[in-house]
Design an enzyme around this catalytic site. Structure first.
Site, PDB file in Angstrom:
ATOM      1  N   ASN A  34     -39.033  64.766  -8.422  1.00  0.00           N
ATOM      2  CA  ASN A  34     -38.674  64.385  -9.791  1.00  0.00           C
ATOM      3  C   ASN A  34     -38.130  62.966  -9.808  1.00  0.00           C
ATOM      4  OD1 ASN A  34     -35.648  64.458  -9.530  1.00  0.00           O
ATOM      5  ND2 ASN A  34     -36.131  66.563  -8.936  1.00  0.00           N
ATOM      6  N   ASP A  92     -36.496  73.171  -8.810  1.00  0.00           N
ATOM      7  CA  ASP A  92     -36.272  74.606  -9.028  1.00  0.00           C
ATOM      8  C   ASP A  92     -37.217  75.452  -8.183  1.00  0.00           C
ATOM      9  OD1 ASP A  92     -34.189  74.375 -10.861  1.00  0.00           O
ATOM     10  OD2 ASP A  92     -35.596  73.862 -12.469  1.00  0.00           O
ATOM     11  N   LYS A 143     -23.685  76.595 -18.585  1.00  0.00           N
ATOM     12  CA  LYS A 143     -24.007  76.335 -17.175  1.00  0.00           C
ATOM     13  C   LYS A 143     -22.767  76.452 -16.296  1.00  0.00           C
ATOM     14  CE  LYS A 143     -27.586  74.005 -16.469  1.00  0.00           C
ATOM     15  NZ  LYS A 143     -28.618  73.005 -16.427  1.00  0.00           N
TER      16      LYS A 143
HETATM   17  O1  C5P Z   1     -29.681  74.877 -13.012  1.00  0.00           O
HETATM   18  P1  C5P Z   1     -29.646  73.383 -13.087  1.00  0.00           P
HETATM   19  O2  C5P Z   1     -30.629  72.727 -12.185  1.00  0.00           O
HETATM   20  O3  C5P Z   1     -29.713  72.839 -14.472  1.00  0.00           O
HETATM   21  O4  C5P Z   1     -28.181  73.021 -12.572  1.00  0.00           O
HETATM   22  C1  C5P Z   1     -27.783  71.718 -12.306  1.00  0.00           C
HETATM   23  C2  C5P Z   1     -26.647  71.721 -11.319  1.00  0.00           C
HETATM   24  O5  C5P Z   1     -26.884  72.644 -10.262  1.00  0.00           O
HETATM   25  C3  C5P Z   1     -26.496  70.388 -10.641  1.00  0.00           C
HETATM   26  O6  C5P Z   1     -25.152  70.243 -10.248  1.00  0.00           O
HETATM   27  C4  C5P Z   1     -27.425  70.538  -9.419  1.00  0.00           C
HETATM   28  O7  C5P Z   1     -27.076  69.635  -8.395  1.00  0.00           O
HETATM   29  C5  C5P Z   1     -27.178  71.974  -9.040  1.00  0.00           C
HETATM   30  N1  C5P Z   1     -28.332  72.648  -8.441  1.00  0.00           N
HETATM   31  C6  C5P Z   1     -28.313  73.020  -7.120  1.00  0.00           C
HETATM   32  N2  C5P Z   1     -29.371  73.709  -6.583  1.00  0.00           N
HETATM   33  C7  C5P Z   1     -30.455  74.024  -7.331  1.00  0.00           C
HETATM   34  C8  C5P Z   1     -30.489  73.654  -8.675  1.00  0.00           C
HETATM   35  C9  C5P Z   1     -29.428  72.964  -9.206  1.00  0.00           C
HETATM   36  O8  C5P Z   1     -27.337  72.725  -6.431  1.00  0.00           O
HETATM   37  N3  C5P Z   1     -31.463  74.684  -6.779  1.00  0.00           N
END
Ligand code: C5P
Length: 405
Positions: free
Chosen positions: A213, A282, A346
Site C-alpha cells: 500500500n 489485511d 477501533k
Molecule cells: O484495523 P485497522 O487496520 O484499521 O487498524 C489500524 C491499526 O491497527 C494501526 O495501529 C495498525 O498499525 C494496526 N494494525 C496491526 N496489524 C494489522 C492491521 C492493523 O497492527 N494486521
C-alpha cells in the site's frame, strides 16, 4: 522548521581537519534559527580562517582571552553567560585533555571552565585519528569530562584524513544538528523503551511481485525520532520504505505482516510503550510461489486466494504484558470520514488505551497531518501541523498517560 529558534550557541573550534565541517554546521545552526558565536583556538586557526566563520555566523569571531573588544575585557565570562549551550566541534584530543585538567590559558578552555555548569551545557563532538581515539588516555579523559558534566557526542567510523580507516571522525554537520536539537527536547520518556511499527507491509505472491500500500512511513519515523529525542530507547520495526533511520534509533527492517509480528513480539516484552503506525496489509496471498508465476499462454490470469493477516496491534494489546498495564499500547486509524466514530469503535475493538485517528487520503505521503486522540476520557484534536510537530505533541500526550516509574 526553526528547531533552534531563540537559542544562542557558542560554537567552539579546536584544532583538527574537521574544522572544515564546522563551517557547514554553523550554516545549519543559523538556518534552524539559532544565533551562533564562534570561538576558535589558535590551532583551529591553522585549519580554518576566522574570516570564513565570521562571514557564516554574521558575528566577529573570538580567539583570544585578551580580546579588548569586550568593555569589561572578560570575553570568557560574557560569552559563556550568554550561551544556551556550548558546542565544541571539532573537539580535539588535546582539547579534551585540557578540559579534564581545567586549563585556562586560552579563551575556549577558559570559557568552558568559567561556564555556570548547571545552566550552560557543554557538548563535545570529538574528532581525531583512530589510534588517538582508541588510546587509553583519550578514553580515560572522555570518561572524566562526561563525569564532570559534559555531553560527549559520538564519533563516526570511516575514512580519515590521514588515510587510515576507523573510529574518530567527527559526526557530519547534519548529525550534529540532530544531536543538538535532541539535546533541548524535554526528556519525558527517559528510561522508557518504545517499540514502533511504521510503513506498509509487502505480501509476496512470488519472488518479484506482491501486494502493498501507499503508506510512506513518515508519521512512524517522525514518532520514532521524537521518542528518541524525548529520551526513550527506541526500536522501529519498519516495512519497506526508503526513509533514513533517525539517529539513535534501532531499526528492524521487515517485509510481510508475519515478519512484522515476529519482530514486534521479540521486542514487546521489554518495551513499556508500543505505537502501531504501520499500515499492515489485511490479507496476504494464500500461497507464495518460490518461482516467478509465468503467463501460460491460455489468456487466463492466475487465481489468487487470500488469507487474513494477524492483527499485530490487537495481538500485542491482548498479551499479559499489556493487560497488566506494563505496556501502553497506541493504535492508529486511517479513515476517510466520520473519524471520531470510527476511531472510538477501533479503540474498543483493538483493546488499546489510546487510539490516534487521521484522515488517510489527506496524509498519505504528506509532510503534515492532523490527529484526533481518543481515550477512555474522551477525545482531543491536534490541529494540522508538520508530522514532526505532531510527533512531539503525541509523545508528550503518551508520556503523561504512562504510570510513574
Ligand atoms: O484495523 P485497522 O487496520 O484499521 O487498524 C489500524 C491499526 O491497527 C494501526 O495501529 C495498525 O498499525 C494496526 N494494525 C496491526 N496489524 C494489522 C492491521 C492493523 O497492527 N494486521
Amino acid at each position: 522548521m526553526n528547531e533552534l529558534a531563540g537559542k544562542h550557541i557558542v560554537l567552539g573550534l579546536s584544532g583538527g581537519v574537521a574544522c572544515y565541517k564546522a563551517a557547514d554546521l554553523c550554516r545549519l545552526l543559523i538556518k534552524e534559527g539559532a544565533t551562533v558565536q564562534v570561538v576558535m583556538t589558535e590551532a583551529a586557526g591553522q585549519f580554518m580562517t576566522p574570516v570564513t566563520m565570521q562571514a557564516l555566523s554574521g558575528r566577529r569571531v573570538y580567539s583570544s582571552q585578551w580580546d579588548a573588544r569586550e568593555p569589561n575585557n572578560m570575553p570568557h565570562i560574557n560569552l559563556s553567560r550568554e550561551a544556551d549551550a556550548i558546542l565544541i566541534a571539532p573537539c580535539s584530543a588535546d582539547f579534551i585533555a585540557r578540559l579534564v585538567q581545567g586549563r585556562a590559558d586560552e579563551l575556549l578552555s577558559l570559557l568552558c571552565l568559567a561556564r555556570p555548569v548547571d545552566r550552560v551545557p557543554l557538548l563535545l563532538a570529538p574528532a581525531m585519528n583512530r589510534e588517538m581515539w582508541a588510546h587509553p588516555a583519550t578514553q580515560r579523559n572522555l570518561a572524566q569530562v562526561a563525569q564532570d558534566g559534559a555531553v560527549v557526542l559520538g564519533v563516526g567510523n570511516g575514512d580519515q584524513a590521514c588515510g587510515e580507516t576507523g573510529d574518530g571522525r567527527m559526526l557530519e554537520p547534519s548529525e550534529l544538528l540532530e544531536e543538538l536539537v535532541a539535546f533541548f527536547v524535554p526528556k519525558v520518556l527517559a528510561n522508557r523503551r518504545v517499540l514502533i511499527t511504521a510503513g506498509p507491509t509487502f505480501e509476496a505472491m512470488d519472488p518479484v511481485r506482491g501486494i502493498t500500500n501507499l503508506s510512506s512511513g513518515k508519521m512512524g519515523f517522525s514518532i520514532a525520532r521524537a521518542a528518541r529525542e524525548a529520551g526513550a530507547d527506541v526500536t522501529l520495526v519498519a516495512g519497506p520504505v526508503h526513509l533514513p533511520t533517525p539517529r539513535g534509533v534501532r531499526r528492524v527492517d521487515v517485509q510481510s505482516a508475519q515478519e512484522m509480528l515476529a519482530a514486534v513480539e521479540q521486542h514487546a516484552q521489554s518495551a513499556s510503550v508500543f505505537i502501531a503506525t504501520a499500515a499492515v496489509a489485511d490479507w496476504r496471498p494464500a500461497t507464495s510461489s518460490s518461482q516467478k508465476i509465468k503467463k501460460d499462454g491460455s489468456g487466463q490470469p492466475p487465481v489468487l486466494g487470500f488469507v487474513e493477516n494477524p492483527d499485530i496491534l490487537a495481538t500485542v494489546a491482548r498479551s499479559p504484558h499489556a493487560l497488566t498495564g506494563d505496556l501502553f499500547c497506541v493504535g492508529f486509524a486511517a479513515e476517510s470520514h466520520d473519524l471520531l466514530a470510527h476511531a472510538t469503535a477501533k479503540r474498543a475493538r483493538k483493546g488499546v488505551p489510546l487510539l490516534v485517528g487521521n484522515i488517510g487520503p489527506a496524509t498519505f505521503g504528506q509532510d503534515d497531518n492532523a490527529l484526533l486522540l481518543v481515550d477512555a476520557q474522551g477525545h482531543r484534536e491536534l490541529p494540522r501541523a508538520s508530522k514532526r510537530t505532531l510527533a512531539h505533541q503525541l509523545v508528550a500526550e503518551i508520556a503523561r498517560r504512562l504510570p510513574e516509574q
